[in-house]
Design an enzyme around this catalytic site. Structure first.
Site, PDB file in Angstrom:
ATOM      1  N   ASP A 295       0.831  -1.193   0.000  1.00 36.80           N
ATOM      2  CA  ASP A 295       0.000   0.000   0.000  1.00 36.80           C
ATOM      3  C   ASP A 295       0.877   1.260   0.000  1.00 36.80           C
ATOM      4  O   ASP A 295       1.780   1.365  -0.829  1.00 36.80           O
ATOM      5  CB  ASP A 295      -0.964  -0.068   1.200  1.00 36.80           C
ATOM      6  CG  ASP A 295      -2.052   0.985   1.180  1.00 36.80           C
ATOM      7  OD1 ASP A 295      -3.083   0.748   0.532  1.00 36.80           O
ATOM      8  OD2 ASP A 295      -1.874   2.043   1.834  1.00 36.80           O
TER       9      ASP A 295
ATOM     10  N   ASP B  23      -8.083  -7.132  -5.118  1.00 33.33           N
ATOM     11  CA  ASP B  23      -7.892  -5.803  -4.533  1.00 33.33           C
ATOM     12  C   ASP B  23      -8.625  -4.792  -5.405  1.00 33.33           C
ATOM     13  O   ASP B  23      -8.294  -4.633  -6.586  1.00 33.33           O
ATOM     14  CB  ASP B  23      -6.398  -5.478  -4.469  1.00 33.33           C
ATOM     15  CG  ASP B  23      -6.088  -4.204  -3.711  1.00 33.33           C
ATOM     16  OD1 ASP B  23      -6.935  -3.288  -3.698  1.00 33.33           O
ATOM     17  OD2 ASP B  23      -4.997  -4.112  -3.132  1.00 33.33           O
TER      18      ASP B  23
ATOM     19  N   HIS C 144      -6.907  -6.957  -0.721  1.00 32.48           N
ATOM     20  CA  HIS C 144      -5.864  -5.970  -0.465  1.00 32.48           C
ATOM     21  C   HIS C 144      -4.917  -6.436   0.636  1.00 32.48           C
ATOM     22  O   HIS C 144      -3.702  -6.316   0.506  1.00 32.48           O
ATOM     23  CB  HIS C 144      -6.509  -4.638  -0.091  1.00 32.48           C
ATOM     24  CG  HIS C 144      -5.516  -3.547   0.151  1.00 32.48           C
ATOM     25  ND1 HIS C 144      -4.651  -3.093  -0.825  1.00 32.48           N
ATOM     26  CD2 HIS C 144      -5.229  -2.822   1.268  1.00 32.48           C
ATOM     27  CE1 HIS C 144      -3.885  -2.136  -0.329  1.00 32.48           C
ATOM     28  NE2 HIS C 144      -4.213  -1.950   0.933  1.00 32.48           N
TER      29      HIS C 144
END
Length: 305
Positions: A115, A256, A284
């Site tokens: 991320d 995701d 994710h």
């Protein structure tokens, strides 16, 4: 806060001299070549518990919590910049401390990025390319959005609400909607999180004043020229080619809704020699959905080099 499942680690703190002594929490487990784990939003170093447990017998595993996240200090918006450049500066200060004062080597670092850890880690790497030996990339990016200025559908409403209305403060600070949503199916995971694990992910964000960083991370998403962090993200993306010769493992959860196949394809284009592991049905938080295969794969990748 103690007693998080599978998190039997010693907490350490670094007081940032250029941040009025704000304390950054981090883990520093094991010995050997350093592996630097960088989380995103709204997670914290708890995300890395399984890889650290699997690697600390052979590697020195370092996992900071970004300022305002996890067990780090949580300053108000007026005491900390809460932008990408500040995050990179913080990482610079912490790693300089580890190298200068805590015996970490200057070179041979592996970056494991998820991320927001991608932009932060790769911008740091561009400052210190000689330090970086290997990369492990997990549903992240370090270049402008391949979809252009369009926010992905899952983030479109949160992004607009956070930037443009008072409703964002109500939903994301008072009700912690963003962090809670990341632990739910199908938003952040595809497999149901056990209740104690979900509680651990949410524990650092137990009241509104502890959720400022979550809101500010979303507000700082650079989508177009003029956004505060756009220049740094663009410069980082333009400099990634210098790392194309580093051994790289890219692991991707295909479900995701934000870091989708277009982002994975962009990594493939930039790092054509990378090893790719794709996890259909993982979301994710792929380390929650696919850890049984992914953690051994990371260990094998690092031990083989």
């Amino acid at each position: 806060m103690t007693g998080f499942p599978d998190y039997p680690f010693t907490s350490r703190w670094f007081a940032h001299p250029r941040r009025d002594g704000l304390r950054q929490h981090y883990l520093d487990e094991g010995a050997g070549q350093p592996v630097l784990f960088l989380h995103g939003n709204p997670s914290w170093s708890y995300l890395w518990r399984r890889p650290i447990l699997a690697l600390r017998d052979e590697f020195r595993c370092v996992a900071p919590d970004h300022i305002g996240m996890g067990l780090s200090d949580k300053p108000g918006a007026g005491r900390y910049p809460y932008d990408l450049a500040a995050r990179v500066d913080d990482l610079d200060a912490l790693t300089d401390h580890l190298v200068g004062d805590a015996g970490a080597p200057e070179q041979g670092w592996t970056l494991v990025l998820h991320d927001w850890g991608g932009p932060i880690g790769m911008a740091w790497a561009c400052r210190h390319p000689d330090r970086v030996a290997r990369l492990v990339l997990l549903n992240t990016a370090a270049f402008p959005n391949p979809h252009g200025e369009r926010v992905r559908p899952l983030l479109r409403l949160p992004y607009r609400v956070l930037r443009d209305t008072r409703l964002g403060t109500r939903l994301f600070l008072r009700h912690n909607l963003f962090a809670r949503g990341a632990t739910w199916r199908p938003l952040g995971v595809r497999r149901r999180m056990p209740a104690p694990v979900r509680s651990a992910f949410l524990a650092p964000y137990d009241r509104p004043e502890h959720r400022v960083a979550i809101q500010r991370f979303v507000q700082d998403i650079p989508l177009r020229p003029g956004d505060p962090s756009w220049r740094l993200l663009q410069a980082t993306g333009a400099s990634l080619g210098q790392f194309a010769d580093r051994p790289t493992l890219i692991a991707w959860g295909t479900d995701d809704p934000v870091f989708d196949r277009a982002v994975l394809d962009e990594w493939r284009r930039r790092f054509p020699a990378a090893r790719i592991r794709v996890y259909p049905g993982a979301g994710h938080y792929l380390l929650e959905d696919a850890h049984a295969d992914l953690v051994p794969a990371i260990r094998s990748f690092l031990l083989a080099l």
